[in-house]
Scaffold this motif. Structure first.
Motif, PDB file in Angstrom:
ATOM      1  N   TYR A  20       0.823  -1.216   0.000  1.00  0.00           N
ATOM      2  CA  TYR A  20       0.000   0.000   0.000  1.00  0.00           C
ATOM      3  C   TYR A  20       0.856   1.265   0.000  1.00  0.00           C
ATOM      4  O   TYR A  20       0.547   2.230  -0.704  1.00  0.00           O
ATOM      5  N   TRP A  27       1.535   7.014  -6.774  1.00  0.00           N
ATOM      6  CA  TRP A  27       0.494   7.945  -7.233  1.00  0.00           C
ATOM      7  C   TRP A  27       0.812   9.386  -6.834  1.00  0.00           C
ATOM      8  O   TRP A  27       0.404  10.320  -7.531  1.00  0.00           O
ATOM      9  N   GLY A  75     -12.043   4.845  -5.706  1.00  0.00           N
ATOM     10  CA  GLY A  75     -10.736   5.044  -6.330  1.00  0.00           C
ATOM     11  C   GLY A  75     -10.873   6.092  -7.425  1.00  0.00           C
ATOM     12  O   GLY A  75     -10.429   5.911  -8.558  1.00  0.00           O
ATOM     13  N   ILE A  81     -14.375   9.868 -13.842  1.00  0.00           N
ATOM     14  CA  ILE A  81     -15.600   9.076 -14.058  1.00  0.00           C
ATOM     15  C   ILE A  81     -16.822   9.798 -13.497  1.00  0.00           C
ATOM     16  O   ILE A  81     -17.890   9.809 -14.123  1.00  0.00           O
ATOM     17  N   GLU A  97     -11.056   8.362  -2.487  1.00  0.00           N
ATOM     18  CA  GLU A  97      -9.753   8.333  -3.145  1.00  0.00           C
ATOM     19  C   GLU A  97      -8.672   8.474  -2.071  1.00  0.00           C
ATOM     20  O   GLU A  97      -8.792   9.309  -1.177  1.00  0.00           O
ATOM     21  N   ASP A  99      -5.473   9.444  -2.507  1.00  0.00           N
ATOM     22  CA  ASP A  99      -4.482  10.507  -2.734  1.00  0.00           C
ATOM     23  C   ASP A  99      -5.137  11.886  -2.562  1.00  0.00           C
ATOM     24  O   ASP A  99      -6.083  12.232  -3.283  1.00  0.00           O
ATOM     25  N   ILE A 122      -9.472   8.507   1.733  1.00  0.00           N
ATOM     26  CA  ILE A 122      -9.106   7.299   2.486  1.00  0.00           C
ATOM     27  C   ILE A 122      -8.937   6.143   1.485  1.00  0.00           C
ATOM     28  O   ILE A 122      -9.570   6.138   0.420  1.00  0.00           O
ATOM     29  N   LEU A 124      -9.428   2.408  -0.050  1.00  0.00           N
ATOM     30  CA  LEU A 124     -10.604   1.521  -0.070  1.00  0.00           C
ATOM     31  C   LEU A 124     -10.474   0.411   0.973  1.00  0.00           C
ATOM     32  O   LEU A 124     -11.471  -0.101   1.464  1.00  0.00           O
ATOM     33  N   GLN A 125      -9.236   0.038   1.297  1.00  0.00           N
ATOM     34  CA  GLN A 125      -9.029  -1.040   2.276  1.00  0.00           C
ATOM     35  C   GLN A 125      -9.490  -0.639   3.669  1.00  0.00           C
ATOM     36  O   GLN A 125      -9.639  -1.489   4.540  1.00  0.00           O
ATOM     37  N   TRP A 141     -10.531   0.478 -12.139  1.00  0.00           N
ATOM     38  CA  TRP A 141      -9.082   0.608 -12.261  1.00  0.00           C
ATOM     39  C   TRP A 141      -8.404   0.951 -10.932  1.00  0.00           C
ATOM     40  O   TRP A 141      -7.568   1.846 -10.861  1.00  0.00           O
TER      41      TRP A 141
HETATM   42  C1  LIG Z   1      -5.598   4.136 -12.620  1.00  0.00           C
HETATM   43  S1  LIG Z   1      -6.160   5.412 -11.539  1.00  0.00           S
HETATM   44  C2  LIG Z   1      -7.890   5.358 -11.901  1.00  0.00           C
HETATM   45  C3  LIG Z   1      -8.661   6.516 -11.368  1.00  0.00           C
HETATM   46  C4  LIG Z   1     -10.144   6.499 -11.740  1.00  0.00           C
HETATM   47  N1  LIG Z   1     -10.803   5.302 -11.249  1.00  0.00           N
HETATM   48  C5  LIG Z   1     -10.287   6.595 -13.235  1.00  0.00           C
HETATM   49  O1  LIG Z   1     -10.573   5.575 -13.880  1.00  0.00           O
HETATM   50  O2  LIG Z   1     -10.113   7.706 -13.738  1.00  0.00           O
HETATM   51  C6  LIG Z   1      -6.029   4.572  -9.964  1.00  0.00           C
HETATM   52  C7  LIG Z   1      -6.521   5.429  -8.797  1.00  0.00           C
HETATM   53  O3  LIG Z   1      -6.623   4.583  -7.660  1.00  0.00           O
HETATM   54  C8  LIG Z   1      -6.133   5.287  -6.544  1.00  0.00           C
HETATM   55  N2  LIG Z   1      -5.769   4.300  -5.531  1.00  0.00           N
HETATM   56  C9  LIG Z   1      -4.657   3.528  -5.470  1.00  0.00           C
HETATM   57  N3  LIG Z   1      -4.696   2.745  -4.399  1.00  0.00           N
HETATM   58  C10 LIG Z   1      -5.852   3.018  -3.760  1.00  0.00           C
HETATM   59  C11 LIG Z   1      -6.461   2.532  -2.576  1.00  0.00           C
HETATM   60  N4  LIG Z   1      -5.881   1.592  -1.834  1.00  0.00           N
HETATM   61  N5  LIG Z   1      -7.648   3.047  -2.201  1.00  0.00           N
HETATM   62  C12 LIG Z   1      -8.247   4.022  -2.942  1.00  0.00           C
HETATM   63  N6  LIG Z   1      -7.724   4.520  -4.080  1.00  0.00           N
HETATM   64  C13 LIG Z   1      -6.541   4.018  -4.481  1.00  0.00           C
HETATM   65  C14 LIG Z   1      -4.977   6.091  -7.099  1.00  0.00           C
HETATM   66  O4  LIG Z   1      -4.608   7.124  -6.211  1.00  0.00           O
HETATM   67  C15 LIG Z   1      -5.584   6.556  -8.412  1.00  0.00           C
HETATM   68  O5  LIG Z   1      -6.316   7.723  -8.216  1.00  0.00           O
END
Ligand SMILES: C[S@@+](CC[C@H](N)C(=O)[O-])C[C@H]1O[C@@H](n2cnc3c(N)ncnc32)[C@H](O)[C@@H]1O
Length: 231
Positions: A20, A27, A75, A81, A97, A99, A122, A124-125, A141
């Motif tokens: 994590y 990111w 996320g 989206i 999210e 970040d 925060i 998702l975990q 994603w």
């Molecule tokens: C590939 S981007 C996709 C963003 C969005 N879903 C999109 O399709 O435009 C991956 C996103 O997941 C977020 N992310 C990564 N690990 C995460 C986590 N454990 N919990 C929540 N978000 C996370 C990243 O910060 C990033 O914003």
């Protein structure tokens, strides 16, 4: 007491938190743009959003279809989206999210629109949705950034966040090798379809609709959408 087992658990725990931490670090240095969200592939964003809209339209045709009041974007990144698709379908869209920089960018870009919804900074975990409020929880994603165990636990918590007839949509890259593939650059995994099905089932959910995203470049991973509901 089994000392070996305990030292093994400690190692597993620190490996898991490194998974994590490394993703968060990756990111952190990505620009808060559509290109950043899609690894330089902003050109596929429109095709992606249109494919999602078609999939959602087909969900709205179901006999027990979800309502159109409130959605969650899991996320969410910079809100690509939410802005490009979910807001056109739901009165309220909440974003979650990990970040902070991305979420701030989402807030900024949504401020000049008629967006209504909350922003949760925060991972998702650790995230638990409010009970029984969502018509759709859209997760795209990002699941490759969760361990299998956290993914199942997250889905179980999402179930409790759904309204009657509500459903969760997962839209993710999938391997065709039948194996889990690890990406050390962004600290994520890509799973085969069989594992996705297994994890969905473990969360006491069932797939009611599954579709491949069409018109993506052929050198990318296959992308599939899964509409899932409590069993
Ligand atoms: C590939 S981007 C996709 C963003 C969005 N879903 C999109 O399709 O435009 C991956 C996103 O997941 C977020 N992310 C990564 N690990 C995460 C986590 N454990 N919990 C929540 N978000 C996370 C990243 O910060 C990033 O914003």
């Amino acid at each position: 007491m089994d000392n070996n087992k305990n030292s093994h658990d400690v190692q597993d725990d620190s490996k898991e938190s490194a998974f994590y931490v490394d993703a968060a670090k990756y990111w952190e240095q990505v620009p808060p743009t559509v290109d950043g969200m899609l690894g330089g592939l902003s050109s596929i964003s429109d095709i992606d959003l249109k494919g999602s809209q078609r999939f959602l339209n087909s969900i709205f045709q179901l006999i027990s279809c979800p309502g159109k009041e409130r959605a969650l974007d899991g996320g969410a990144g910079i809100g690509r989206i939410t802005k490009g698709f979910l807001m056109n379908n739901f009165a309220i869209v909440d974003l979650v999210e990990q970040d902070q920089q991305f979420l701030k960018e989402a807030e900024k870009s949504l401020a000049s629109t008629n967006h209504r919804g909350q922003f949760f900074n925060i991972g998702l975990q650790k995230f638990t949705p409010e009970l029984g409020v969502y018509d759709i929880i859209w997760v795209q994603w990002v699941l490759g950034h969760l361990t299998d165990e956290d993914l199942v636990r997250f889905l179980k918590r999402c179930r409790t966040g759904l309204k009657q007839n509500g459903l969760i949509v997962l839209k993710e890259n999938l391997t065709s090798s039948g194996e889990v593939e690890m990406d050390h650059t962004d600290s994520s995994v890509t799973r085969p379809p069989s594992l996705m099905h297994e994890l969905i089932q473990k969360a006491d959910l069932r797939v009611i609709k599954e579709q491949k995203q069409q018109r993506f470049p052929s050198d990318l991973y296959e992308v599939r959408m899964f509409a899932i509901q409590p069993i």
